[in-house]
Design a protein around this motif. Sequence first.
Motif, short mmCIF file in Angstrom:
data_model
loop_
_atom_site.label_atom_id
_atom_site.label_comp_id
_atom_site.label_asym_id
_atom_site.label_seq_id
_atom_site.Cartn_x
_atom_site.Cartn_y
_atom_site.Cartn_z
N TRP A 167 102.12 93.75 143.21
CA TRP A 167 103.34 93.58 143.99
C TRP A 167 103.68 94.93 144.65
CZ3 TRP A 167 107.07 90.24 140.43
CH2 TRP A 167 106.56 88.93 140.34
N GLU A 175 107.11 96.63 143.35
CA GLU A 175 108.18 95.74 142.88
C GLU A 175 107.88 95.36 141.43
OE1 GLU A 175 109.55 92.95 145.69
OE2 GLU A 175 110.37 91.56 144.20
N ARG A 176 108.85 95.57 140.58
CA ARG A 176 108.70 95.32 139.14
C ARG A 176 107.59 96.17 138.54
NH1 ARG A 176 113.67 93.56 139.51
NH2 ARG A 176 113.85 91.66 140.73
N VAL A 217 103.81 89.82 147.00
CA VAL A 217 104.05 88.44 147.47
C VAL A 217 105.25 88.38 148.42
CG1 VAL A 217 102.98 87.15 145.60
CG2 VAL A 217 105.33 87.99 145.32
N ASN A 218 106.19 89.27 148.23
CA ASN A 218 107.26 89.40 149.23
C ASN A 218 106.64 90.27 150.33
OD1 ASN A 218 109.14 87.98 147.64
ND2 ASN A 218 109.53 89.83 146.44
N LYS A 295 103.73 83.28 149.06
CA LYS A 295 105.04 82.89 148.53
C LYS A 295 105.83 82.38 149.72
CE LYS A 295 109.17 84.97 146.40
NZ LYS A 295 109.69 86.16 145.68
N GLU A 299 113.20 82.41 147.41
CA GLU A 299 113.91 83.69 147.39
C GLU A 299 113.94 84.33 148.77
OE1 GLU A 299 111.98 85.86 144.16
OE2 GLU A 299 113.33 84.91 142.73
N ARG A 332 101.76 79.63 145.98
CA ARG A 332 102.60 79.71 144.78
C ARG A 332 103.60 78.56 144.67
NH1 ARG A 332 105.80 84.49 144.13
NH2 ARG A 332 105.22 84.89 141.99
N PHE A 334 106.15 78.97 142.67
CA PHE A 334 107.40 79.61 142.25
C PHE A 334 108.40 79.45 143.38
CE2 PHE A 334 110.14 83.45 141.99
CZ PHE A 334 110.76 83.14 140.80
N LYS A 368 103.59 79.70 137.74
CA LYS A 368 103.96 80.64 136.67
C LYS A 368 103.89 79.96 135.31
CE LYS A 368 106.84 83.89 139.26
NZ LYS A 368 108.14 84.60 139.37
N ASP A 373 111.04 82.12 134.91
CA ASP A 373 110.52 83.35 135.52
C ASP A 373 110.10 84.38 134.49
OD1 ASP A 373 109.84 85.18 137.40
OD2 ASP A 373 111.87 85.71 138.01
N GLU A 395 99.71 81.75 136.63
CA GLU A 395 100.21 83.08 136.98
C GLU A 395 100.97 83.63 135.78
OE1 GLU A 395 102.22 83.60 140.79
OE2 GLU A 395 103.53 85.12 139.92
N GLU A 401 108.67 92.99 133.42
CA GLU A 401 109.96 92.94 134.11
C GLU A 401 111.09 92.51 133.18
OE1 GLU A 401 109.91 90.20 137.41
OE2 GLU A 401 112.08 90.30 137.68
N TYR A 402 110.83 91.53 132.35
CA TYR A 402 111.87 90.98 131.48
C TYR A 402 111.63 91.33 130.02
CZ TYR A 402 113.10 87.99 135.50
OH TYR A 402 113.49 87.50 136.73
N HIS A 536 117.10 94.08 136.01
CA HIS A 536 116.74 93.44 134.74
C HIS A 536 116.55 94.43 133.59
CE1 HIS A 536 115.06 90.06 137.50
NE2 HIS A 536 116.36 89.95 137.30
C1 GCU Z 1 110.88 87.38 140.10
C2 GCU Z 1 111.00 88.84 140.41
C3 GCU Z 1 110.87 89.13 141.87
C4 GCU Z 1 109.62 88.45 142.41
C5 GCU Z 1 109.62 86.98 142.06
C6 GCU Z 1 108.34 86.27 142.45
O1 GCU Z 1 112.00 86.70 140.57
O2 GCU Z 1 112.23 89.32 139.94
O3 GCU Z 1 110.83 90.50 142.05
O4 GCU Z 1 109.55 88.60 143.78
O5 GCU Z 1 109.74 86.84 140.67
O6 GCU Z 1 107.54 86.02 141.55
O7 GCU Z 1 108.14 85.95 143.59
#
Ligand code: GCU
Length: 728
Positions: A167, A175-176, A217-218, A295, A299, A332, A334, A368, A373, A395, A401-402, A536
């Motif tokens: 990521w 990210e994360r 993925v973002n 993705k 979100e 994905r 998700f 996932k 999540d 996935e 992250e958590y 988180h």
């Molecule tokens: C979680 C995570 C995000 C990520 C998302 C994903 O929500 O906090 O940072 O983008 O998962 O898997 O797309």
Amino acid sequence: MLGFIAVLLACPPSVRAEDGYKLWLRYAPLAPSLAATYRAQFGAVEAPTETATQRAARDELLRGLAGLIGESPRRGEGAPTVVLGTPASSTLIAAFRDELDALGNEGYLLKHTRVHGRDVLLIAAPQDVGVLYGVFDLLRRLQTGQSLEALEVREKPRIRLRVLDHWDNLDGHVERGYAGRSLWDWQTLPEWHDPRYTDYARANASLGINGTVLNNVNANARSLAPEYLAKAAALADVFRPYGIRVYLSARFSAPIELGGLSTADPLDPAVQRWWQHKVDEIYRFIPDFGGFLVKANSEGQPGPQDYGRTHADGANLLADALAAHGGVVMWRAFVYAHDVPADRASQAYTEFVGLDGAFRPNVIVQVKNGPIDFQPREPFHPLFGAMPRTPLMMEFQITKEYLGFATHLVYLGTLYEEVLQSDTRARGAGSTVARVVDGSLEGHAFTGMAGVANIGNDRTWSGSHFDQANWYAFGRLAWNPDQAARDIAADWVAMTFSPAPEVVRPIVEMMMASREAAVNYMTPLGLHHLMARGHHYGPGPWVEGGPRADWTSVYYHRADRDGIGFDRTASGSNAVAQYAPAVAARYADITQVPESLLLWFHHVPWDHRMASGRSLWDELVARYSQGVQQVQAMRATWADIPTAAPEHQRGRAPLYGADPAAIDPERHAQIAASLQIQRREAQWWRDASIAYFQSLSGRPLPAGEPTPPHPLAWYQAQQFPSAPGDGR
Ligand code: GCU
């Protein structure tokens, strides 16, 4: 023996202290007696060196043997010749063609045998990459002290795509990510090939990981622009000899952002042409490009639903562009939308289940492990087992992250194992998630497992020594999803620290209990999503309000004066009905649901009687305290592991391998400090959570349970605006 010691003493002093960089590929000298046994089993090495993969295999073997057993002057005298190769590269191995054919493109054979009167140790495979995998397997046997007598091993991966998802953003932010900045230095690519890229590839190849998605993925559409494709191509060149293909996350709206089109509608012919040209261009840069990860419509990401189209329309658009080149789409699942009032846990299933069978053959839907999540504990995702006509890939999240970020020692092998061994009951008993993912349940040949990487430019790669174990466990399970988490942990400890049983045994025990400890001090009894908002980091069970309900904690725990938990039975969201009837019936019945998932599926009164005989309230408090005690026990275990004398006290290079029951002081100290942090934060989690839930339940703490040292408002006032790894 004397020769061996002489070799050890002749080693140049290590330029760096043990800092974790070498991962599980340290190849530290084995104990003298073990090394002597192995030395008698390795004669000359015969290996082709025509291709880059062949050279990588030969070099790795020589490097491993030199480190583990030393350069033996006796090598070659009477010991079996080690023969590496494929039927194409070795006439000796060509005689084993029939045996090798059954091993597919990536399998290998290790065999101690006699050929034409010669004693040989074969590392043979249908393709070069299998030989490389075989070398790593053989070295692992040495590193873990296994016998090579009568060696005969046939291996092939059970899963086709074994992929790390990075990521990583183009600006180097991960990210994360809790292990520093991105490993990819986009600024100096394509010219500069940091040697670290090669070590990354070696580490992955040692596990059989065969793909890497370079970007978040973002996704930023610019990752698909020519200047970045040239950089990605340079990485692909480094990874190729190690059997690793490069993939990219594709932003669905790239035709607008990069191509200047007015739409990204998947049914628009101009959009289709744009993607086809883009894909053709990518393959000019990277001839073995793996494909796209996407993705979409989740979100805030763009996707086909922006144009009234389905996820299948979106995935198929890209799949058609990739098909002629042999590329794939990992689409994905998700997916959840803020304007959908339904329980978030049910949304992905609702969105996808009706699309079963609607995807092109080169699309795999990436799901996932659980329906929310990557929580410390979730039930398996109900889509597993619910889309028989569609290949589904797993996935997992490797980055924590958590789960306390990199400082908490939480071995995820047990989490992965729990999910993979869950029985979906889709085709009766034994329909495990592992069998969905390896394709055997529904007869799919197209299979995959992805892990969201925990890798950055920190010297440890993963932000802490023990987080390396999660990368390791992911890779081993992607090769064979039925392997036992305990066995994987034992291998990792032996390779990373020492094969001495007095090291392996206590550390494995500690790892095996570690995930349950985290569940206890963060989210016991099926609670979930109680972390602080956004980053988180730390507890935030009081989080409410803000842009969307399903980004708050109160949405998930629903605690009030009377009870706690999310009712997902027929009297609530009925998300439980998404499971096969046998599973749904068990989860929906409060007398049958495992207590570990109680509050995931049920809203339960505080005085509900638990198996322990305690009330739910007392049990909840006890679990929080137990989590803290478990971390305390981990600290005690670690303190008992002996360390070797530091380099400066010995006045020469450290020879940790010579004292196999000892761990180098550098890593020992760093891990001890991490455990101290984890102890403090576990206490924080316990105290803050109890203070908060007590404000709702109004109940007294059970006898002997200490009152949190601060009032609830103090915990709520803690702010961590600079916590690492946030999403942006
Ligand atoms: C979680 C995570 C995000 C990520 C998302 C994903 O929500 O906090 O940072 O983008 O998962 O898997 O797309």
